[in-house]
Design an enzyme around this catalytic site. Structure first.
Site, PDB file in Angstrom:
ATOM      1  N   HIS A  55      41.994  46.045  32.073  1.00  0.00           N
ATOM      2  CA  HIS A  55      41.000  45.062  32.507  1.00  0.00           C
ATOM      3  C   HIS A  55      40.308  45.552  33.778  1.00  0.00           C
ATOM      4  O   HIS A  55      40.721  46.546  34.375  1.00  0.00           O
ATOM      5  CB  HIS A  55      41.661  43.694  32.769  1.00  0.00           C
ATOM      6  CG  HIS A  55      42.785  43.751  33.735  1.00  0.00           C
ATOM      7  ND1 HIS A  55      44.103  43.661  33.353  1.00  0.00           N
ATOM      8  CD2 HIS A  55      42.798  43.943  35.059  1.00  0.00           C
ATOM      9  CE1 HIS A  55      44.872  43.767  34.405  1.00  0.00           C
ATOM     10  NE2 HIS A  55      44.101  43.956  35.462  1.00  0.00           N
TER      11      HIS A  55
HETATM   12  C1  T46 Z   1      45.579  43.913  38.310  1.00  0.00           C
HETATM   13  C2  T46 Z   1      46.788  44.732  37.974  1.00  0.00           C
HETATM   14  C3  T46 Z   1      47.012  45.878  38.913  1.00  0.00           C
HETATM   15  C4  T46 Z   1      49.166  34.784  37.272  1.00  0.00           C
HETATM   16  O1  T46 Z   1      49.358  33.655  36.784  1.00  0.00           O
HETATM   17  N1  T46 Z   1      48.893  34.920  38.610  1.00  0.00           N
HETATM   18  C5  T46 Z   1      48.664  36.138  39.183  1.00  0.00           C
HETATM   19  O2  T46 Z   1      48.418  36.215  40.399  1.00  0.00           O
HETATM   20  C6  T46 Z   1      48.712  37.312  38.346  1.00  0.00           C
HETATM   21  C7  T46 Z   1      48.436  38.684  38.935  1.00  0.00           C
HETATM   22  C8  T46 Z   1      48.992  37.158  37.020  1.00  0.00           C
HETATM   23  N2  T46 Z   1      49.227  35.918  36.496  1.00  0.00           N
HETATM   24  C9  T46 Z   1      49.578  35.780  35.072  1.00  0.00           C
HETATM   25  C10 T46 Z   1      48.424  36.050  34.111  1.00  0.00           C
HETATM   26  C11 T46 Z   1      49.137  36.527  32.873  1.00  0.00           C
HETATM   27  O3  T46 Z   1      49.529  35.403  32.105  1.00  0.00           O
HETATM   28  O4  T46 Z   1      50.575  36.752  34.748  1.00  0.00           O
HETATM   29  C12 T46 Z   1      50.394  37.218  33.414  1.00  0.00           C
HETATM   30  C13 T46 Z   1      50.321  38.723  33.358  1.00  0.00           C
HETATM   31  O5  T46 Z   1      49.118  39.162  34.031  1.00  0.00           O
HETATM   32  P1  T46 Z   1      48.333  40.464  33.595  1.00  0.00           P
HETATM   33  O6  T46 Z   1      48.501  40.712  32.138  1.00  0.00           O
HETATM   34  O7  T46 Z   1      46.932  40.372  34.114  1.00  0.00           O
HETATM   35  O8  T46 Z   1      49.151  41.598  34.410  1.00  0.00           O
HETATM   36  P2  T46 Z   1      48.778  43.130  34.563  1.00  0.00           P
HETATM   37  O9  T46 Z   1      49.981  43.813  35.067  1.00  0.00           O
HETATM   38  O10 T46 Z   1      48.136  43.680  33.340  1.00  0.00           O
HETATM   39  O11 T46 Z   1      47.623  43.133  35.710  1.00  0.00           O
HETATM   40  C14 T46 Z   1      47.935  42.782  37.047  1.00  0.00           C
HETATM   41  C15 T46 Z   1      46.861  41.852  37.622  1.00  0.00           C
HETATM   42  O12 T46 Z   1      46.698  40.728  36.762  1.00  0.00           O
HETATM   43  C16 T46 Z   1      45.520  42.525  37.796  1.00  0.00           C
HETATM   44  O13 T46 Z   1      44.707  41.723  38.632  1.00  0.00           O
HETATM   45  O14 T46 Z   1      44.616  44.424  38.861  1.00  0.00           O
HETATM   46  O15 T46 Z   1      47.991  43.959  37.862  1.00  0.00           O
END
Ligand code: T46
Length: 141
Positions: A55
């Protein structure tokens, strides 16, 4: 500080070693990194070779750092693509513009920490690569 091929910044995080007792690293908002911090999150207990990310963010600015282990970041600004290995607690990666990112855990249990400029806002994410390229093309025009 070094600007990378996708316009991200690699910064040195101030680090002081203690004789035989490890090291301490620290940074301050608006001084060492170019934004106020509203949120901290960290990713842990990840198996080796697991992938996350896929993303970009429209507005969010972030400092990423890896205090333990080794994580490979794939970065893509729509024109350039690069890989950066984060394996040094004294080095940070500032992403302060829309850059597509994917992460791969090179070592089990590596920890990726993030200081972010804003609260969690799902609308700020672009989670489809083609949509990201369209968004960037509007920016490049
Ligand atoms: C990024 C990379 C480096 C929340 O509810 N609050 C939060 O602050 C975050 C970061 C995530 N979430 C929830 C949203 C999803 O349901 O946690 C779940 C997993 O998030 P995501 O799939 O976006 O995680 P990554 O590891 O793919 O990405 C994260 C960050 O979301 C993103 O901003 O830059 O780490």
């Amino acid at each position: 500080m070094r600007t990378t091929n996708t316009g991200c910044k690699i910064i040195n995080i101030a680090t002081i070693a203690a004789d035989g007792a490890g090291q301490i690293s620290f940074f301050e908002a608006n001084i060492d990194i170019p934004f106020e911090i509203k949120r901290i999150y960290y990713i842990s207990r990840v198996p080796k070779d697991a992938k996350r990310g896929g993303h970009a963010h429209k507005e969010l600015k972030q400092l990423l750092f890896c205090p333990y282990g080794s994580v490979k970041m794939l970065l893509d600004d729509g024109k350039n693509r690069e890989e950066i290995i984060m394996d040094d607690p004294a080095v940070g990666l500032v992403i302060d513009k829309p850059v597509w990112r994917e992460m791969r855990w090179l070592e089990k249990n590596s920890v990726l920490c993030v200081a972010a400029s804003d609260y969690y806002t799902p609308e700020d994410y672009i989670r489809d690569y083609d949509e990201f390229i369209e968004y960037k093309n509007m920016e490049f025009e």
